[in-house]
Scaffold this motif. Structure first.
Motif, short mmCIF file in Angstrom:
data_model
loop_
_atom_site.label_atom_id
_atom_site.label_comp_id
_atom_site.label_asym_id
_atom_site.label_seq_id
_atom_site.Cartn_x
_atom_site.Cartn_y
_atom_site.Cartn_z
N THR A 75 5.55 -9.87 -6.69
CA THR A 75 6.60 -10.03 -7.71
C THR A 75 7.18 -8.68 -8.16
O THR A 75 8.09 -8.64 -8.99
CB THR A 75 6.02 -10.75 -8.97
N PHE A 76 6.66 -7.59 -7.60
CA PHE A 76 7.09 -6.26 -8.07
C PHE A 76 8.53 -5.92 -7.71
O PHE A 76 9.25 -5.27 -8.46
CB PHE A 76 6.17 -5.17 -7.48
N ARG A 77 8.95 -6.32 -6.52
CA ARG A 77 10.22 -5.83 -5.99
C ARG A 77 10.72 -6.81 -4.95
O ARG A 77 9.92 -7.44 -4.25
CB ARG A 77 9.94 -4.45 -5.36
N LYS A 78 12.03 -6.95 -4.87
CA LYS A 78 12.61 -7.87 -3.89
C LYS A 78 12.96 -7.12 -2.62
O LYS A 78 13.86 -6.27 -2.63
CB LYS A 78 13.84 -8.56 -4.48
N VAL A 79 12.21 -7.40 -1.56
CA VAL A 79 12.43 -6.72 -0.29
C VAL A 79 12.97 -7.73 0.71
O VAL A 79 12.50 -8.86 0.77
CB VAL A 79 11.10 -6.13 0.25
N LYS A 80 13.97 -7.30 1.49
CA LYS A 80 14.46 -8.17 2.57
C LYS A 80 13.55 -7.98 3.77
O LYS A 80 13.47 -6.90 4.34
CB LYS A 80 15.91 -7.78 2.91
N LEU A 81 12.82 -9.03 4.14
CA LEU A 81 11.88 -8.90 5.24
C LEU A 81 12.58 -9.20 6.54
O LEU A 81 13.29 -10.19 6.66
CB LEU A 81 10.75 -9.90 5.07
N ASN B 6 14.00 1.30 3.85
CA ASN B 6 13.86 2.04 2.61
C ASN B 6 12.38 2.41 2.41
O ASN B 6 11.52 1.53 2.44
CB ASN B 6 14.36 1.13 1.47
N PRO B 7 12.06 3.68 2.20
CA PRO B 7 10.64 4.09 2.04
C PRO B 7 9.93 3.35 0.92
O PRO B 7 8.74 3.07 1.02
CB PRO B 7 10.74 5.58 1.73
N LEU B 8 10.66 3.01 -0.16
CA LEU B 8 10.02 2.25 -1.25
C LEU B 8 9.59 0.87 -0.77
O LEU B 8 8.51 0.39 -1.11
CB LEU B 8 11.02 2.08 -2.40
N ASP B 9 10.45 0.23 0.05
CA ASP B 9 10.10 -1.07 0.62
C ASP B 9 8.85 -0.95 1.48
O ASP B 9 7.92 -1.76 1.39
CB ASP B 9 11.25 -1.62 1.49
N VAL B 10 8.84 0.11 2.32
CA VAL B 10 7.70 0.32 3.21
C VAL B 10 6.42 0.53 2.38
O VAL B 10 5.38 -0.07 2.63
CB VAL B 10 7.92 1.53 4.15
N TYR B 11 6.57 1.34 1.35
CA TYR B 11 5.41 1.63 0.51
C TYR B 11 4.84 0.34 -0.10
O TYR B 11 3.63 0.10 -0.06
CB TYR B 11 5.82 2.59 -0.62
N LEU B 12 5.72 -0.51 -0.60
CA LEU B 12 5.25 -1.77 -1.20
C LEU B 12 4.56 -2.65 -0.15
O LEU B 12 3.47 -3.18 -0.38
CB LEU B 12 6.42 -2.52 -1.84
N MET B 13 5.20 -2.74 1.03
CA MET B 13 4.64 -3.63 2.05
C MET B 13 3.29 -3.11 2.55
O MET B 13 2.38 -3.91 2.81
CB MET B 13 5.63 -3.80 3.20
N LEU C 226 4.99 -0.92 10.26
CA LEU C 226 5.64 -0.49 9.03
C LEU C 226 5.90 1.02 9.03
O LEU C 226 6.98 1.48 8.64
CB LEU C 226 4.80 -0.87 7.81
N PHE C 227 4.90 1.79 9.48
CA PHE C 227 5.08 3.24 9.44
C PHE C 227 6.04 3.75 10.50
O PHE C 227 6.40 4.92 10.49
CB PHE C 227 3.72 3.94 9.54
N ASN C 228 6.46 2.87 11.42
CA ASN C 228 7.47 3.27 12.39
C ASN C 228 8.82 2.63 12.15
O ASN C 228 9.68 2.66 13.01
CB ASN C 228 6.96 2.96 13.80
N SER C 229 8.97 2.06 10.97
CA SER C 229 10.27 1.46 10.64
C SER C 229 11.11 2.50 9.90
O SER C 229 11.32 2.40 8.69
CB SER C 229 10.08 0.22 9.76
N ASP C 230 11.63 3.47 10.66
CA ASP C 230 12.35 4.59 10.05
C ASP C 230 13.60 4.17 9.31
O ASP C 230 14.03 4.81 8.35
CB ASP C 230 12.72 5.62 11.11
N ALA C 231 14.16 3.03 9.75
CA ALA C 231 15.42 2.59 9.14
C ALA C 231 15.22 1.97 7.76
O ALA C 231 16.16 1.87 6.99
CB ALA C 231 16.10 1.57 10.06
#
Lengths: 338, 226
Positions: free
Chosen positions: B108-114, B191-198, B184-189
């Protein structure tokens, strides 16, 4: 007036027997209901018949111990014996009624032994007996049997359940073993009822055996009718009130399978019947508690609560002096005023 | 009923049905977490919030069960297993549902487009965790047979095999986590915040399986340590 007292003694003895059936017999039979080996109806029938048979056929030795093993009744005037019997029955009956109301797990055996001792001490205080005439060594033997009987129940139950566990459960599938023990538990239910009747009938009828044994001359032979009368009272107690106690206690006992029920009941009945054979008045319910703890220690039960031991010891310590003092009081009143 | 004397209290409290109930709650929480993740993928964030509340509710029910056992299992009880082992096991089991609750919050912290790939991998991880916790539940349910047979060797052996199965399913979860982390760590495109949350989700999902495996190990110590 003496006739009135005799009638009073018979009525109080019947009340005691009724109480023993309603509470003590019911507690002993509740394990059979808890494990669902028998239906409530079957238990009532089995208990009523076998308690009666145990009392009538095997109750004599314990009656003798309580009637003449503590107070040397052969040294006393027959009139005083009637006062004593009435005092013992009224005080034990009164204390049992109070304790039942307060839910104290007291023993009718302890009550009547305390009451008979009270009668003896009252007779001593009025100069009818010397203090040395009271059979102290016998009394100490009886009290020792109160300690030994729960321990014996525990050791026996521990051994029986351990045998079932380490031999039968290893060799056969446990469900099969349980099924067989369901039938064996019908036998132990009868065994418990018989043993209980044989030991506890004395708590009700020993004082009237004091009266009739003596007046009939040669009280060494206890009239069978007295035992049968006590047995009948117990049976009526089970049928009119005991079924409620069986139901209530039994419904709380959910962890008892047939093998566990068998072990606890077999150990209890064996201990109690042995005590009856050697004339020791013991508490069946306290022995049963010992046996259940034995099964628990053998790893047979999901949770055994040892707090009950404290409650039992507490009511043990209360019962003897209270029933004794009540008995001294009632006896003295009877001697002075009647 | 006023007039009775009884020694029935000698049959004390049995903590074992409550242990099973607690384990069932853990399983249900993981199930809801799966649904919550699907709602997240479909961007139905009201539903995500609703599932968070449901998991919170299950967690508080589980806490009540835990308290019940801890208050009733006193030293004056004879249990067929060691009291301390039992309490340690329950504490470990409680971590399963606690971690479910944490992940439920993190969704519930953040809305990320998966993306489809990432969502798919998450669903694989979640189903592996579900499998692991289902097996775990099966293990705990065996406690009644263990008690009835007084820990007969054959029954203990059967349960030990289930415990191994729980542990190997936990290992599969680890593999799935490894794959997700790499992805996840190779998804350079992204948003780093999205990656961090995931990444945080992956780590905490791993804790659920770890908790099940650790509790299974405690269960083993409990049934053998007699």
């Amino acid at each position: 007036m003496i006739d009135v007292l005799i009638v009073l003694a018979v009525i109080s003895a019947f009340y005691m027997a009724w109480n023993i059936g309603a509470n003590d017999a019911a507690n002993s039979m509740a394990t059979s209901y808890g494990s669902r080996a028998l239906s409530l109806r079957q238990i009532i029938i089995v208990a009523a018949i076998l308690e009666f048979l145990g009392a009538a056929l095997f109750g004599k030795n314990v009656v003798k111990t309580i009637a003449k093993g503590i107070v040397p009744i052969e040294l006393l005037d027959p009139h005083l014996l009637i006062y004593g019997a009435v005092a013992a029955l009224l005080s034990a009956g009164l204390w049992i009624t109070i304790a039942t109301y307060l839910h104290l797990p007291i023993s009718t055996t302890h009550s009547i032994v305390g009451a008979m001792l009270g009668f003896g001490i009252a007779a001593v205080s009025q100069g009818h007996l010397s203090l040395n005439a009271i059979k102290w060594d016998e009394l100490i033997k009886i009290m020792l049997s109160w300690l030994i009987s729960p321990l014996a129940g525990a050791v026996l139950a521990f051994s029986i359940f351990s045998l079932i566990r380490f031999i039968l459960f290893r060799k056969f599938h446990y469900e099969k073993v349980e099924r067989v023990f369901r039938y064996l538990q019908v036998f132990t239910a009868c065994y418990v009822a018989f043993a209980h009747g044989s030991n506890d009938v004395a708590n009700a009828v020993a004082p009237i055996a004091v009266i009739f044994g003596h007046t009939a001359g040669g009280y060494y032979e206890i009239p069978r009718e007295i035992l049968a009368f006590g047995g009948l009272g117990i049976a009526i107690g089970i049928a009119t009130w005991g079924y409620r106690v069986i139901k209530m206690v039994g419904e709380r006992i959910t962890q008892l399978t047939y093998t566990r029920g068998f072990s606890a009941e077999f150990a209890t009945a064996t201990t109690v019947l042995f005590a009856s054979a050697i004339g020791m008045p013991i508490s069946t319910t306290h022995t049963l508690v010992g046996s259940v703890i034995g099964v628990g220690l053998a790893g047979g039960l999901a949770g055994v609560n040892l707090d009950v031991i404290q409650r039992i010891i507490f009511s043990w310590i209360l019962t003897l002096p209270i029933s004794m003092l009540l008995s001294i009081g009632i006896y003295t009143i009877l001697v002075v005023f009647v | 009923m006023k007039f009775f004397r009884s020694v029935g209290q000698v049959f004390g409290y049995s903590p074992f049905p409550t242990l099973v109930k607690h384990a069932v709650l853990c399983g249900r929480a993981v199930g809801i977490l799966q649904k919550q993740f699907e709602a997240y993928e479909n961007e139905d964030f009201d539903l995500v919030e609703k599932y968070r509340e449901e998991i919170d509710e299950l967690e508080s029910q589980a806490d009540e069960l835990k308290e019940e056992v801890r208050t009733h299992v006193t030293r004056s009880m004879i249990l067929p297993i060691d009291r301390q082992d039992l309490l340690e096991f329950l504490r470990a089991q409680d971590e399963i549902i606690n971690n479910c609750e944490h992940v439920g919050h993190m969704l519930t912290f953040r809305k990320v487009k998966l993306g489809v790939n990432i969502a798919g991998e998450f669903k694989i991880l979640l189903s592996k965790i579900m499998e692991c916790v289902n097996e775990y539940e099966r293990m705990v349910e065996h406690i009644s047979t263990l008690i009835e047979t007084s820990f007969d060797r054959k029954e203990v052996q059967a349960v030990l095999e289930i415990i191994q199965e729980v542990e190997s399913l936990e290992h599969e979860c680890d593999q799935s986590q490894l794959k997700l982390h790499t992805m996840l760590f190779n998804s350079d495109a992204l948003n780093p915040l999205d990656v961090y949350l995931m990444v945080t989700w992956v780590v905490h999902l791993g804790y659920i399986a770890n908790a099940a495996s650790r509790a299974a190990d405690r269960f083993r110590l409990m049934i053998l340590g007699r």
